[in-house]
Scaffold this active site. Structure first.
Site, PDB file in Angstrom:
ATOM      1  N   GLY A  81      45.529  63.757 -11.943  1.00  0.00           N
ATOM      2  CA  GLY A  81      46.727  63.918 -11.368  1.00  0.00           C
ATOM      3  C   GLY A  81      47.647  62.625 -11.052  1.00  0.00           C
ATOM      4  CD  GLN A  83      50.391  60.783  -4.974  1.00  0.00           C
ATOM      5  OE1 GLN A  83      49.492  60.300  -4.386  1.00  0.00           O
ATOM      6  NE2 GLN A  83      51.576  60.168  -5.440  1.00  0.00           N
ATOM      7  CB  SER A  84      44.117  61.124  -9.480  1.00  0.00           C
ATOM      8  OG  SER A  84      42.690  60.817  -9.793  1.00  0.00           O
ATOM      9  CG  ASN A  85      42.326  61.275  -3.599  1.00  0.00           C
ATOM     10  OD1 ASN A  85      43.161  60.746  -2.875  1.00  0.00           O
ATOM     11  ND2 ASN A  85      42.137  62.414  -3.399  1.00  0.00           N
ATOM     12  CB  ALA A  87      43.378  57.622 -10.889  1.00  0.00           C
TER      13      ALA A  87
END
Ligand SMILES: *Cc1c(COP(=O)(O)O)cnc(C)c1O
Length: 342
Positions: A81, A83-85, A87
């Protein structure tokens, strides 16, 4: 063979700062009725793993990067997403290992220059944000296309791409929480008050699969409740079992389990992934104001809302210890400030 020596047979790059501390939440317990009514509460602070602001992906990435470097990868590609942590932490891992990083981000969640998106770019990743107007099928197609294009472009420049799946949840990522279970067993060795129950936020299920496999391999005394942060339980549950079997096989262990042994609480994700809930906002505020520990609106706030619900309805005897695995996600707070208005 010990779990430690089983894990020792696989390549691993140290990225996180472990062991992470345990924190006894005395004030939170007081706020929930004190020792006469509320179990003892411990936090496992995996939000403090470091690797660019911490979280559960640090442990997964240690094994994923081990495999990537063994294959002489020069670039990482992953998805998530906006706001992926995962990523953000993949970008950090790439930086530390001298690799390029391409992030293909799509789906719901704030897209402005806030939270993890700032950090992804700061860490030097190439960020591809897919059109938010696409439906689920179109998004999946666009994502696959973007991954293929990135792979081709890296190869055409003489590089070697390594694709990490969503959430780092393949058998390699699963090993991260087998390793965490080993660490917990060491932290509780010699202690009489070991946790009877462990709660954590459950998304793509790699963490849950690792914890469940670790529990069996280490003969840990706790039961595990994964608090789901998104719908789709049937396929995710099947995936968790698959991950456990694959990881066990690569460790040379034979462990039998079935999907009905996994405990997932489905009551706290609200309207869906990354959509705030009042109960999570309440949980975030309560934990901030009692323990000065920060949770996030997408994962740990919802997981804490689940654990609080169970404690308040008397699911745990006051002489028990419950363990909350804080999986991180704190940068999400700064992308979704409105989610905190309970
Ligand atoms: C990714 C993530 C989870 C979920 O872990 P899965 O292994 O995908 O189930 C939980 N909490 C935070 C903060 C995360 O970033």
């Amino acid at each position: 063979m010990s779990v430690e020596s089983m894990l020792g047979t696989l390549p691993r790059v140290r990225l996180g700062r472990t062991p992470t501390p345990l924190h006894e939440a005395v004030r939170l317990r007081e706020a929930l009725g004190g020792p006469a009514r509320c179990p003892r509460i411990l936090f496992k602070r995996d939000d403090l793993t470091d690797l660019a602001l911490g979280g559960n992906k640090a442990r997964k990435l240690e094994f994923l990067l081990g495999a990537a470097l063994r294959q002489r990868a020069t670039a990482l590609i992953t998805t998530g997403g906006p706001q992926s942590n995962h990523a953000r932490m993949t970008a950090a891992a790439a930086t530390l290992c001298g690799l390029r990083c391409v992030l293909v981000l799509s789906g719901p969640g704030p897209r402005g220059n806030a939270g993890n998106l700032i950090l992804d770019r700061l860490l030097g990743a190439d960020v591809l944000l897919l059109d938010p107007g696409l439906d689920e099928v179109q998004t999946a197609t666009a994502e696959q296309g973007a991954i293929r294009d990135a792979e081709e472009s890296i190869r055409s420049q003489g590089g070697t791409p390594y694709v990490i799946p969503l959430g780092g949840s393949d058998w390699l990522g699963t090993l991260g929480y087998v390793e965490c279970t080993r660490e917990l067993m060491q932290q509780f060795s010699g202690e009489t008050a070991t946790p009877a129950h462990l709660y954590h936020a459950s998304g793509s299920r790699g963490t849950q699969a690792g914890l469940e496999l670790g529990r069996r391999l280490c003969r840990a005394p706790w039961r595990i409740t994964g608090v789901a942060v998104s719908p789709g339980e049937a396929s995710k549950r099947a995936r968790a079992v698959e991950l456990m079997h694959e990881a066990a096989e690569h460790l040379g262990a034979t462990v039998a389990f079935s999907a009905d042994e996994l405990i997932t609480d489905q009551d706290h994700y609200g309207a869906g992934y990354a959509i705030p809930t009042p109960a999570a906002a309440e949980a975030i505020a309560l934990v901030a104001r009692t323990e000065a520990i920060l949770l996030d609106p997408v994962y740990t706030g919802k997981a804490m809302a689940g654990m609080l619900h169970h404690i308040r309805e008397g699911a745990h005897s006051p002489d028990e210890t419950v363990l909350f695995l804080h999986t991180g996600g704190v940068p999400g707070l700064f992308a979704m400030p409105d989610s905190l208005m309970a």
